[in-house]
Design a protein around this motif. Structure first.
Motif, PDB file in Angstrom:
ATOM      1  N   LEU A 159       0.829  -1.205   0.000  1.00 47.16           N
ATOM      2  CA  LEU A 159       0.000   0.000   0.000  1.00 47.16           C
ATOM      3  C   LEU A 159       0.862   1.253   0.000  1.00 47.16           C
ATOM      4  N   ASP A 160       1.925   1.214   0.791  1.00 44.39           N
ATOM      5  CA  ASP A 160       2.852   2.352   0.839  1.00 44.39           C
ATOM      6  C   ASP A 160       3.500   2.560  -0.523  1.00 44.39           C
ATOM      7  N   GLN A 161       3.877   1.469  -1.167  1.00 44.62           N
ATOM      8  CA  GLN A 161       4.488   1.556  -2.494  1.00 44.62           C
ATOM      9  C   GLN A 161       3.484   2.065  -3.527  1.00 44.62           C
ATOM     10  N   ILE A 173      -8.649   3.775   4.154  1.00 47.62           N
ATOM     11  CA  ILE A 173      -9.698   2.763   4.320  1.00 47.62           C
ATOM     12  C   ILE A 173      -9.111   1.363   4.146  1.00 47.62           C
ATOM     13  N   ASN A 174      -8.225   1.222   3.186  1.00 48.61           N
ATOM     14  CA  ASN A 174      -7.620  -0.076   2.896  1.00 48.61           C
ATOM     15  C   ASN A 174      -6.759  -0.562   4.060  1.00 48.61           C
ATOM     16  N   ILE A 175      -6.002   0.340   4.663  1.00 52.15           N
ATOM     17  CA  ILE A 175      -5.157  -0.042   5.799  1.00 52.15           C
ATOM     18  C   ILE A 175      -6.013  -0.560   6.949  1.00 52.15           C
ATOM     19  N   ILE A 176      -7.065   0.188   7.283  1.00 52.26           N
ATOM     20  CA  ILE A 176      -7.915  -0.216   8.396  1.00 52.26           C
ATOM     21  C   ILE A 176      -8.626  -1.537   8.085  1.00 52.26           C
ATOM     22  N   ARG A 214      -7.576  -3.924   6.122  1.00 49.73           N
ATOM     23  CA  ARG A 214      -6.585  -5.010   6.182  1.00 49.73           C
ATOM     24  C   ARG A 214      -6.189  -5.309   7.619  1.00 49.73           C
ATOM     25  N   THR A 215      -6.164  -4.282   8.460  1.00 52.10           N
ATOM     26  CA  THR A 215      -5.864  -4.487   9.879  1.00 52.10           C
ATOM     27  C   THR A 215      -6.966  -5.309  10.525  1.00 52.10           C
ATOM     28  N   ASP A 216      -8.213  -4.989  10.209  1.00 53.27           N
ATOM     29  CA  ASP A 216      -9.345  -5.772  10.707  1.00 53.27           C
ATOM     30  C   ASP A 216      -9.227  -7.237  10.291  1.00 53.27           C
ATOM     31  N   ALA A 217      -8.945  -7.461   9.014  1.00 51.92           N
ATOM     32  CA  ALA A 217      -8.810  -8.833   8.502  1.00 51.92           C
ATOM     33  C   ALA A 217      -7.640  -9.551   9.173  1.00 51.92           C
ATOM     34  N   PHE A 218      -6.558  -8.831   9.384  1.00 53.04           N
ATOM     35  CA  PHE A 218      -5.376  -9.400  10.043  1.00 53.04           C
ATOM     36  C   PHE A 218      -5.710  -9.849  11.467  1.00 53.04           C
ATOM     37  N   LEU A 219      -6.427  -9.013  12.209  1.00 50.07           N
ATOM     38  CA  LEU A 219      -6.787  -9.362  13.581  1.00 50.07           C
ATOM     39  C   LEU A 219      -7.683 -10.595  13.613  1.00 50.07           C
ATOM     40  N   ASN A 220      -8.583 -10.712  12.643  1.00 49.69           N
ATOM     41  CA  ASN A 220      -9.433 -11.905  12.557  1.00 49.69           C
ATOM     42  C   ASN A 220      -8.604 -13.156  12.279  1.00 49.69           C
ATOM     43  N   ASP A 221      -7.653 -13.033  11.354  1.00 45.28           N
ATOM     44  CA  ASP A 221      -6.777 -14.170  11.020  1.00 45.28           C
ATOM     45  C   ASP A 221      -5.942 -14.586  12.234  1.00 45.28           C
ATOM     46  N   ILE A 222      -5.412 -13.598  12.935  1.00 45.91           N
ATOM     47  CA  ILE A 222      -4.595 -13.872  14.115  1.00 45.91           C
ATOM     48  C   ILE A 222      -5.428 -14.561  15.195  1.00 45.91           C
ATOM     49  N   ALA A 223      -6.637 -14.045  15.421  1.00 45.51           N
ATOM     50  CA  ALA A 223      -7.505 -14.651  16.440  1.00 45.51           C
ATOM     51  C   ALA A 223      -7.794 -16.113  16.100  1.00 45.51           C
ATOM     52  N   ARG A 224      -8.112 -16.382  14.840  1.00 45.90           N
ATOM     53  CA  ARG A 224      -8.410 -17.756  14.421  1.00 45.90           C
ATOM     54  C   ARG A 224      -7.181 -18.665  14.643  1.00 45.90           C
ATOM     55  N   SER A 225      -6.001 -18.173  14.273  1.00 48.93           N
ATOM     56  CA  SER A 225      -4.782 -18.976  14.415  1.00 48.93           C
ATOM     57  C   SER A 225      -4.437 -19.212  15.884  1.00 48.93           C
ATOM     58  N   ALA A 256      -0.432   0.730  12.167  1.00 50.06           N
ATOM     59  CA  ALA A 256      -0.570  -0.632  11.632  1.00 50.06           C
ATOM     60  C   ALA A 256       0.690  -1.448  11.902  1.00 50.06           C
ATOM     61  N   VAL A 257       1.842  -0.827  11.721  1.00 50.67           N
ATOM     62  CA  VAL A 257       3.119  -1.512  11.980  1.00 50.67           C
ATOM     63  C   VAL A 257       3.259  -1.823  13.471  1.00 50.67           C
ATOM     64  N   ILE A 258       2.862  -0.887  14.334  1.00 45.42           N
ATOM     65  CA  ILE A 258       2.928  -1.113  15.780  1.00 45.42           C
ATOM     66  C   ILE A 258       2.052  -2.301  16.174  1.00 45.42           C
ATOM     67  N   ILE A 259       0.862  -2.389  15.589  1.00 44.46           N
ATOM     68  CA  ILE A 259      -0.035  -3.515  15.877  1.00 44.46           C
ATOM     69  C   ILE A 259       0.626  -4.840  15.481  1.00 44.46           C
TER      70      ILE A 259
END
Length: 228
Positions: A21-23, A82-85, A87-98, A199-202
């Motif tokens: 996204l940064d790129q 919007i995309n960062i937030i 993706r962060t939401d999706a990441f937290l869901n993936d982490i919780a499941r794992s 996002a990086v801190i999370i």
């Protein structure tokens, strides 16, 4: 071990997404800057001779683009935010499941997925509470920035659901905000940079605490085997 590798993959994939996204943002802004720099030259060359109707029509496209770049730049910042937030939401869901697979492997899939669904609909603050209650996982670096991160998520909500306008729900969540009901929440360059940093801190904080838990568990197992 495979579960821990999956968790690390979740983290690495999220970091890669943020970098892409940064790129994208950098590349888009460089392209706009290059176009604006070249536009006067193109305009001058175009006006130096008679053009066909097709060429005139093509030049109108360039003119419209040149006139719209400032608007496009604002929209690009908003899109990235919007995309960062998201993706962060999706990441937290993936982490919780794992982590459920890691820490509670005997939990039935149907029950686990129901929990993850409820987790996905919860607020960021409640997600942190869930990690602490279910897995005794705390994230000091995230907690230090919690109010900032919560504000980012609530900004995403008013962009998507209230046309970027501050409402009472936003102010109830962000009691220290200087904005008022009806104010537009503008996504500027500095605000977007802050979003990338959060996002990086999370990601790093979750990675750090998962490694700590895993290392502590390994140390406890080794101690138990030694005692036997």
């Amino acid at each position: 071990m495979e579960i821990l590798e999956n968790i690390q993959k979740n983290i690495d994939d999220f970091k890669a997404d943020i970098l892409k996204l940064d790129q994208f943002l950098t590349g888009t802004r460089v392209s706009y800057s290059f176009f604006q720099h070249k536009y006067p030259e193109v305009q001058k060359e175009f006006s130096e001779k008679t053009r066909s109707e097709e060429e005139v029509e093509g030049m109108h496209i360039f003119e419209n683009l040149n006139d719209s770049i400032s608007i496009h730049e604002v929209e690009v910042l908003k899109y990235c935010f919007i995309n960062i937030i998201a993706r962060t939401d999706a990441f937290l869901n993936d982490i919780a499941r794992s982590i459920y697979l890691w820490k509670k492997p005997d939990l039935q899939e149907k029950a686990r997925e129901k929990i993850i669904l409820n987790f996905s609909h919860s607020s960021f603050k409640d997600k942190l509470k869930h990690f602490k209650k279910e897995f005794e996982l705390t994230f000091p670096h995230i907690e230090n920035k919690e109010s900032t991160i919560v504000e980012l998520f609530s900004t995403r909500n008013i962009i998507l659901h209230n046309n970027c306008l501050v409402n009472e729900t936003y102010l109830k969540i962000n009691r220290d905000s200087k904005l008022r009901v009806g104010d537009e929440r503008v996504i500027g360059e500095e605000y977007l940079k802050l979003t990338f940093v959060m996002a990086v801190i999370i990601a790093r904080s979750i990675e750090e605490q998962v490694h700590l838990k895993a290392n502590n568990a390994n140390a406890a197992d080794a101690k138990s085997r030694a005692a036997d």
